[in-house]
Write a protein that holds these residues in place. Structure first.
Motif, PDB file in Angstrom:
ATOM      1  N   PRO A 149      97.659  -5.348  87.341  1.00  0.00           N
ATOM      2  CA  PRO A 149      97.257  -6.180  88.488  1.00  0.00           C
ATOM      3  C   PRO A 149      98.449  -6.570  89.349  1.00  0.00           C
ATOM      4  CG  PRO A 149      97.380  -7.525  86.527  1.00  0.00           C
ATOM      5  CD  PRO A 149      97.675  -6.112  86.084  1.00  0.00           C
ATOM      6  N   ASP A 150      98.141  -6.949  90.574  1.00  0.00           N
ATOM      7  CA  ASP A 150      99.188  -7.457  91.473  1.00  0.00           C
ATOM      8  C   ASP A 150      99.490  -8.929  91.199  1.00  0.00           C
ATOM      9  OD1 ASP A 150      99.520  -5.063  92.865  1.00  0.00           O
ATOM     10  OD2 ASP A 150      97.858  -5.514  94.214  1.00  0.00           O
ATOM     11  N   HIS A 151      98.492  -9.638  90.656  1.00  0.00           N
ATOM     12  CA  HIS A 151      98.620 -11.086  90.500  1.00  0.00           C
ATOM     13  C   HIS A 151      98.255 -11.512  89.079  1.00  0.00           C
ATOM     14  CE1 HIS A 151      99.006 -10.871  94.802  1.00  0.00           C
ATOM     15  NE2 HIS A 151      97.765 -10.419  94.949  1.00  0.00           N
ATOM     16  N   HIS A 152      98.334 -12.801  88.811  1.00  0.00           N
ATOM     17  CA  HIS A 152      98.069 -13.344  87.468  1.00  0.00           C
ATOM     18  C   HIS A 152      96.573 -13.610  87.307  1.00  0.00           C
ATOM     19  CE1 HIS A 152     102.434 -13.853  86.992  1.00  0.00           C
ATOM     20  NE2 HIS A 152     102.434 -14.347  88.215  1.00  0.00           N
ATOM     21  N   ILE A 153      95.797 -12.567  87.136  1.00  0.00           N
ATOM     22  CA  ILE A 153      94.338 -12.699  87.173  1.00  0.00           C
ATOM     23  C   ILE A 153      93.668 -12.432  85.829  1.00  0.00           C
ATOM     24  CG2 ILE A 153      94.206 -12.067  89.623  1.00  0.00           C
ATOM     25  CD1 ILE A 153      93.318  -9.242  88.617  1.00  0.00           C
ATOM     26  N   VAL A 154      94.447 -12.205  84.776  1.00  0.00           N
ATOM     27  CA  VAL A 154      93.852 -11.830  83.490  1.00  0.00           C
ATOM     28  C   VAL A 154      92.902 -12.918  82.998  1.00  0.00           C
ATOM     29  CG1 VAL A 154      94.309 -11.268  81.086  1.00  0.00           C
ATOM     30  CG2 VAL A 154      95.787 -10.342  82.874  1.00  0.00           C
ATOM     31  N   ALA A 155      93.381 -14.178  82.942  1.00  0.00           N
ATOM     32  CA  ALA A 155      92.529 -15.271  82.463  1.00  0.00           C
ATOM     33  C   ALA A 155      91.333 -15.484  83.391  1.00  0.00           C
ATOM     34  CB  ALA A 155      93.350 -16.551  82.358  1.00  0.00           C
ATOM     35  N   ARG A 156      91.533 -15.265  84.673  1.00  0.00           N
ATOM     36  CA  ARG A 156      90.477 -15.461  85.661  1.00  0.00           C
ATOM     37  C   ARG A 156      89.361 -14.437  85.517  1.00  0.00           C
ATOM     38  NH1 ARG A 156      90.267 -17.853  90.770  1.00  0.00           N
ATOM     39  NH2 ARG A 156      88.891 -16.837  92.269  1.00  0.00           N
ATOM     40  N   THR A 157      89.719 -13.205  85.148  1.00  0.00           N
ATOM     41  CA  THR A 157      88.758 -12.099  85.128  1.00  0.00           C
ATOM     42  C   THR A 157      88.208 -11.809  83.735  1.00  0.00           C
ATOM     43  OG1 THR A 157      90.127 -11.155  86.887  1.00  0.00           O
ATOM     44  CG2 THR A 157      88.397  -9.762  86.022  1.00  0.00           C
ATOM     45  N   ALA A 158      88.883 -12.276  82.692  1.00  0.00           N
ATOM     46  CA  ALA A 158      88.470 -11.967  81.319  1.00  0.00           C
ATOM     47  C   ALA A 158      87.027 -12.366  81.007  1.00  0.00           C
ATOM     48  CB  ALA A 158      89.429 -12.629  80.336  1.00  0.00           C
ATOM     49  N   PRO A 159      86.520 -13.528  81.477  1.00  0.00           N
ATOM     50  CA  PRO A 159      85.121 -13.878  81.172  1.00  0.00           C
ATOM     51  C   PRO A 159      84.109 -12.829  81.629  1.00  0.00           C
ATOM     52  CG  PRO A 159      86.302 -15.816  81.939  1.00  0.00           C
ATOM     53  CD  PRO A 159      87.225 -14.650  82.141  1.00  0.00           C
ATOM     54  N   PHE A 160      84.415 -12.116  82.712  1.00  0.00           N
ATOM     55  CA  PHE A 160      83.518 -11.041  83.156  1.00  0.00           C
ATOM     56  C   PHE A 160      83.392  -9.989  82.066  1.00  0.00           C
ATOM     57  CE2 PHE A 160      83.429  -6.644  84.648  1.00  0.00           C
ATOM     58  CZ  PHE A 160      82.217  -6.598  85.319  1.00  0.00           C
ATOM     59  N   PHE A 161      84.511  -9.563  81.488  1.00  0.00           N
ATOM     60  CA  PHE A 161      84.478  -8.532  80.450  1.00  0.00           C
ATOM     61  C   PHE A 161      83.846  -9.066  79.167  1.00  0.00           C
ATOM     62  CE2 PHE A 161      87.823  -7.134  83.325  1.00  0.00           C
ATOM     63  CZ  PHE A 161      87.494  -5.791  83.486  1.00  0.00           C
ATOM     64  N   GLN A 162      84.009 -10.356  78.892  1.00  0.00           N
ATOM     65  CA  GLN A 162      83.371 -10.942  77.714  1.00  0.00           C
ATOM     66  C   GLN A 162      81.852 -10.846  77.828  1.00  0.00           C
ATOM     67  OE1 GLN A 162      84.267 -15.072  77.052  1.00  0.00           O
ATOM     68  NE2 GLN A 162      82.645 -15.321  75.544  1.00  0.00           N
ATOM     69  N   ARG A 163      81.323 -11.161  79.046  1.00  0.00           N
ATOM     70  CA  ARG A 163      79.877 -11.078  79.248  1.00  0.00           C
ATOM     71  C   ARG A 163      79.401  -9.635  79.268  1.00  0.00           C
ATOM     72  NH1 ARG A 163      81.427 -14.795  83.249  1.00  0.00           N
ATOM     73  NH2 ARG A 163      81.218 -13.166  84.844  1.00  0.00           N
ATOM     74  N   ARG A 164      80.192  -8.763  79.871  1.00  0.00           N
ATOM     75  CA  ARG A 164      79.761  -7.378  80.065  1.00  0.00           C
ATOM     76  C   ARG A 164      79.865  -6.561  78.788  1.00  0.00           C
ATOM     77  NH1 ARG A 164      77.991  -3.201  80.406  1.00  0.00           N
ATOM     78  NH2 ARG A 164      77.936  -1.670  82.101  1.00  0.00           N
ATOM     79  N   PHE A 165      80.887  -6.811  77.988  1.00  0.00           N
ATOM     80  CA  PHE A 165      81.118  -6.019  76.775  1.00  0.00           C
ATOM     81  C   PHE A 165      81.149  -6.933  75.549  1.00  0.00           C
ATOM     82  CE2 PHE A 165      83.261  -3.821  80.326  1.00  0.00           C
ATOM     83  CZ  PHE A 165      82.518  -2.649  80.329  1.00  0.00           C
TER      84      PHE A 165
END
Length: 492
Positions: A149-165
């Motif tokens: 990523p370009d920015h510090h978005i791991v914590a911000r985006t991780a819940p999406f993957f938790q719900r999806r997978f």
């Protein structure tokens, strides 16, 4: 000068706690030097200034929009983001509507940072590719992915993957942190990770899939580079195919043209034969309204039929004394094949009933029989027909009038008025007036009910609805007067 030192890895609370303390102490933005702990402290080795003690009973209230904005902006990689947010916070205490001023330089800058973070988060959800690995810890399938990523978005985006997978164990590693899910806990780290050197059988499936969906005739290299920069390509299993697919695109387009079908498909003749074998329904008697409706169903007089679902013909008694003419069918009318069944039709029905007119005695139709629209996503947005299209459809309207022979024709809107008279007067100048048409018929002009749906102001909408009902009451009086005059002429 106060020194505020933060790790700067997307933790909103880290910035908020310091900013709140400085704000309560009345420390102005220019008196604070915001630094990231990972940055070079320079020759003087600055140390963080102890935070001022919280003021007793102090409180700060900011718009919820600022919290949303700030939680996104702190994830950006721009070192100046913390200073920018504090300056906005300082000003919000004095300018409550600051965030609504889009032209403000600092607000605009913050919005750009927010947009960049949201775009980076979207790219992460789109371009992460999981590879399966063996796990000795659990019976669940385990996967690993790498993303840059370009920015510090791991914590911000991780819940999406938790719900999806949710049904598998996975780790997403990045140079800006790691997210891991074990079926129970989502674990986050902001420490840089090493790129794993792994692959699995699904990589080849991705290559096969991408090679088969790639359409060389629609190739736009600049658009591909804008939406999927090279740094994403290199981490995708299908990336090694892209240069070759681009290089061969022209040759593949030529080959596709040569392979296109020049004869009907093998089963085409059987389909045509089956269609011919279906007994044809008897045609309605010539010179009737039903015959005209059947003929109009296959109308190709203008290009509107190409995109419309079907012809929407008029509806009502074939001896109706009053005909209402609208502009064109809308989205729901196009699907149902009937006029005035959508939102505008419901307004029309309610107003007719309130005016004391029996809706069953009316014939309703449109100046144009096909729905003209502009596709916008999944929606079809109404477009006004031009005079060329109105002229092409006038033939059908004239036949309807000839067959029904109404004593009174009501034009709903300017398009209907133009179709009936060729008149170019402003609708406001002729609204509510009765005038003569060819054949001794009376014409009455009012607005189209869809106009009432587009009025944003509630008070004005109410006033215009009352005025429309008043017009229809005038139509009812005209109906009664024309009926009375007819009786007198028959008696005389």
């Amino acid at each position: 000068m106060h020194h505020a030192i933060v790790r700067g890895r997307g933790d909103f609370a880290e910035w908020r706690n310091r900013a709140r303390a400085f704000l309560f102490a009345g420390i102005e933005p220019q008196a604070i030097d915001w630094q990231e702990a990972s940055m070079d402290a320079g020759l003087f080795g600055s140390e963080e200034t102890p935070l001022p003690p919280p003021a007793e009973g102090a409180a700060i209230h900011v718009p919820a929009a600022f919290i949303d904005l700030a939680t996104a902006v702190v994830c950006h990689s721009d070192p100046a983001r913390f200073d920018l947010l504090y300056r906005l916070l300082w000003r919000l205490a004095r300018e409550r509507a600051l965030l609504q001023v889009r032209a403000d330089e600092e607000v605009a800058w913050a919005r750009l940072l927010e947009k960049s973070v949201r775009r980076d988060s979207h790219k992460m959800t789109a371009f992460v590719r999981f590879r399966e690995i063996a796990s000795a810890v659990t019976a669940r399938r385990s996967f690993v992915a790498w993303f840059e990523p370009d920015h510090h978005i791991v914590a911000r985006t991780a819940p999406f993957f938790q719900r999806r997978f949710n049904d598998m164990d996975w780790v997403i590693a990045t140079p800006r942190g790691t997210a891991a899910w074990d079926g129970t806990h989502l674990t986050l780290s902001d420490e840089p990770a090493e790129k794993p050197d792994i692959s699995d059988d699904a990589d080849e499936l991705w290559r096969i899939y991408y090679a088969n969906i790639f359409n060389p005739a629609r190739l736009k290299v600049k658009a591909m580079q804008a939406e999927m920069p090279k740094k994403y390509w290199k981490n995708l299993p299908e990336a090694d195919l892209i240069p070759g697919l681009i290089a061969d695109a022209e040759a593949r387009v030529i080959a596709m043209a040569k392979r296109q079908a020049s004869e009907p498909l093998a089963f085409h003749d059987r389909l045509q034969a089956a269609a011919r074998a279906v007994p044809a329904e008897p045609l309605p008697p010539a010179g009737t309204l039903e015959a005209l409706r059947t003929e109009a169903a296959s109308c190709t007089r203008c290009l509107l039929h190409c995109k419309a679902t079907q012809t929407v013909f008029g509806e009502g008694p074939d001896d109706a004394e009053v005909m209402f003419v609208g502009e064109q069918p809308g989205d729901q009318e196009d699907l149902a094949g009937r006029p005035f069944v959508g939102p505008a039709g419901k307004v029309f029905d309610a107003a007719v009933t309130e005016a004391g007119i029996d809706r069953r005695r009316l014939y309703v139709t449109n100046a144009v029989k096909h729905f003209k629209y502009e596709p916008r996503g999944k929606r079809r947005i109404h477009q006004k027909p031009n005079m060329g299209e109105v002229e092409k459809c006038r033939w059908w309207l004239a036949r309807e009038i000839d067959l029904i022979k109404p004593k009174l024709v009501v034009a709903l809107g300017a398009t209907a008025y133009a179709a009936l008279t060729d008149g170019k007067e402003k609708l406001g100048d002729i609204r509510g007036k009765a005038m003569l048409l060819e054949g001794g018929r009376t014409l009455f002009v009012t607005v189209h009910p869809s106009y009432l749906l587009r009025i944003p102001d509630a008070q004005r909408s109410h006033e215009e609805n009352r005025r429309f009902v008043a017009d229809l009451i005038a139509v009812r009086h005209l109906m009664a007067r024309l009926a009375s005059e007819e009786k007198k002429s028959v008696a005389g």
